[in-house]
Design a protein around this motif. Structure first.
Motif, PDB file in Angstrom:
ATOM      1  N   ASP A 198      16.515  29.629  13.737  1.00 45.33           N
ATOM      2  CA  ASP A 198      17.404  30.120  14.956  1.00 45.33           C
ATOM      3  C   ASP A 198      17.001  31.271  15.995  1.00 45.33           C
ATOM      4  O   ASP A 198      17.289  31.753  16.594  1.00 45.33           O
ATOM      5  CB  ASP A 198      18.602  30.395  13.962  1.00 45.33           C
ATOM      6  CG  ASP A 198      18.375  31.087  12.950  1.00 45.33           C
ATOM      7  OD1 ASP A 198      17.692  32.269  13.159  1.00 45.33           O
ATOM      8  OD2 ASP A 198      19.929  32.419  12.598  1.00 45.33           O
ATOM      9  N   THR A 249      20.956  33.790  23.666  1.00 47.88           N
ATOM     10  CA  THR A 249      22.161  33.951  21.842  1.00 47.88           C
ATOM     11  C   THR A 249      23.440  33.218  22.201  1.00 47.88           C
ATOM     12  O   THR A 249      24.609  32.818  21.328  1.00 47.88           O
ATOM     13  CB  THR A 249      21.304  35.004  21.399  1.00 47.88           C
ATOM     14  OG1 THR A 249      22.483  35.446  22.272  1.00 47.88           O
ATOM     15  CG2 THR A 249      20.801  35.648  20.739  1.00 47.88           C
ATOM     16  N   ARG A 256      20.266  32.772  17.175  1.00 44.59           N
ATOM     17  CA  ARG A 256      20.829  33.376  17.367  1.00 44.59           C
ATOM     18  C   ARG A 256      19.953  34.993  16.425  1.00 44.59           C
ATOM     19  O   ARG A 256      20.827  35.905  16.677  1.00 44.59           O
ATOM     20  CB  ARG A 256      21.496  33.505  15.326  1.00 44.59           C
ATOM     21  CG  ARG A 256      22.457  32.201  14.984  1.00 44.59           C
ATOM     22  CD  ARG A 256      23.404  32.702  14.825  1.00 44.59           C
ATOM     23  NE  ARG A 256      24.597  31.456  14.728  1.00 44.59           N
ATOM     24  CZ  ARG A 256      24.651  31.277  15.890  1.00 44.59           C
ATOM     25  NH1 ARG A 256      24.881  31.294  17.173  1.00 44.59           N
ATOM     26  NH2 ARG A 256      25.175  29.777  15.972  1.00 44.59           N
ATOM     27  N   ARG A 258      19.256  40.217  17.308  1.00 43.37           N
ATOM     28  CA  ARG A 258      20.621  40.021  17.313  1.00 43.37           C
ATOM     29  C   ARG A 258      21.437  39.972  18.366  1.00 43.37           C
ATOM     30  O   ARG A 258      20.798  41.252  18.601  1.00 43.37           O
ATOM     31  CB  ARG A 258      21.170  39.855  16.102  1.00 43.37           C
ATOM     32  CG  ARG A 258      20.620  39.711  14.979  1.00 43.37           C
ATOM     33  CD  ARG A 258      19.955  38.522  15.256  1.00 43.37           C
ATOM     34  NE  ARG A 258      19.274  37.861  13.330  1.00 43.37           N
ATOM     35  CZ  ARG A 258      18.112  36.449  13.306  1.00 43.37           C
ATOM     36  NH1 ARG A 258      19.019  35.991  13.763  1.00 43.37           N
ATOM     37  NH2 ARG A 258      17.560  36.968  12.040  1.00 43.37           N
ATOM     38  N   ARG A 259      22.119  39.124  18.684  1.00 43.69           N
ATOM     39  CA  ARG A 259      23.105  39.177  19.706  1.00 43.69           C
ATOM     40  C   ARG A 259      24.043  40.864  18.947  1.00 43.69           C
ATOM     41  O   ARG A 259      24.476  40.861  18.822  1.00 43.69           O
ATOM     42  CB  ARG A 259      24.518  38.648  19.832  1.00 43.69           C
ATOM     43  CG  ARG A 259      25.359  38.579  20.876  1.00 43.69           C
ATOM     44  CD  ARG A 259      25.806  36.664  21.259  1.00 43.69           C
ATOM     45  NE  ARG A 259      26.851  37.377  22.148  1.00 43.69           N
ATOM     46  CZ  ARG A 259      26.545  36.800  23.385  1.00 43.69           C
ATOM     47  NH1 ARG A 259      25.246  36.794  24.032  1.00 43.69           N
ATOM     48  NH2 ARG A 259      27.272  37.145  24.224  1.00 43.69           N
TER      49      ARG A 259
END
Length: 153
Positions: free
Chosen positions: A94, A122, A128, A146-147
């Motif tokens: 991801d 994302t 992800r 990460r977001r």
């Protein structure tokens, strides 16, 4: 009430960027969410770009970021340096490995440029995190981003 569920509400697509003047045909086009920093505040603004349907949605999303905000220039800031090119995107689970040319590493607002690249792909269901490469080499110590929370106060 047992058995009652609230139906998910999708955001309506209003005034999408459509530089190719595509007809709104949901079987042939799709809408890509792009995030740009506001020109007048510290907030990020989501713009939507209409593109021909593709199986390479992550690549199309980052390419659209590189093309800039179009008619919204002035309302949002372009932070990816002119001349930056996308060398490719590979998915590792991801995580999207996003490979840029050297110009990306010299962005005057590098943290903001990286944030906009992370925020946009994302939003896709299958991604992800983002790991950056520059000219095929790990960038930012190979960290996976990460977001972030949007518009943190």
């Amino acid at each position: 009430m047992a058995g009652w569920r609230r139906a998910a509400r999708a955001r309506p697509i209003l005034n999408p960027l459509n530089p190719q003047n595509l007809a709104t045909d949901y079987s042939a086009t799709e809408f890509l969410p792009l995030y740009f920093p506001s020109a007048s505040s510290n907030h990020d603004i989501r713009l939507i770009r209409m593109v021909p349907k593709t199986k390479q949605t992550a690549q199309a999303t980052v390419q659209a970021l590189l093309e800039g905000p179009g008619s919204y220039n002035g309302v949002v800031r372009r932070v990816l340096p002119e001349g930056t090119q996308l060398r490719g995107i590979k998915l590792n689970g991801d995580v999207a490995l996003v490979d840029f040319t050297e110009q990306f590493a010299r962005a005057p607002e590098l943290d903001t440029a990286m944030r906009t690249v992370v925020e946009s792909p994302t939003t896709l269901r299958t991604i992800r995190g983002v790991q950056f490469l520059v000219e095929g080499n790990a960038f930012a110590d190979g960290k996976i981003f990460r977001r972030p929370a949007i518009n943190q106060e």
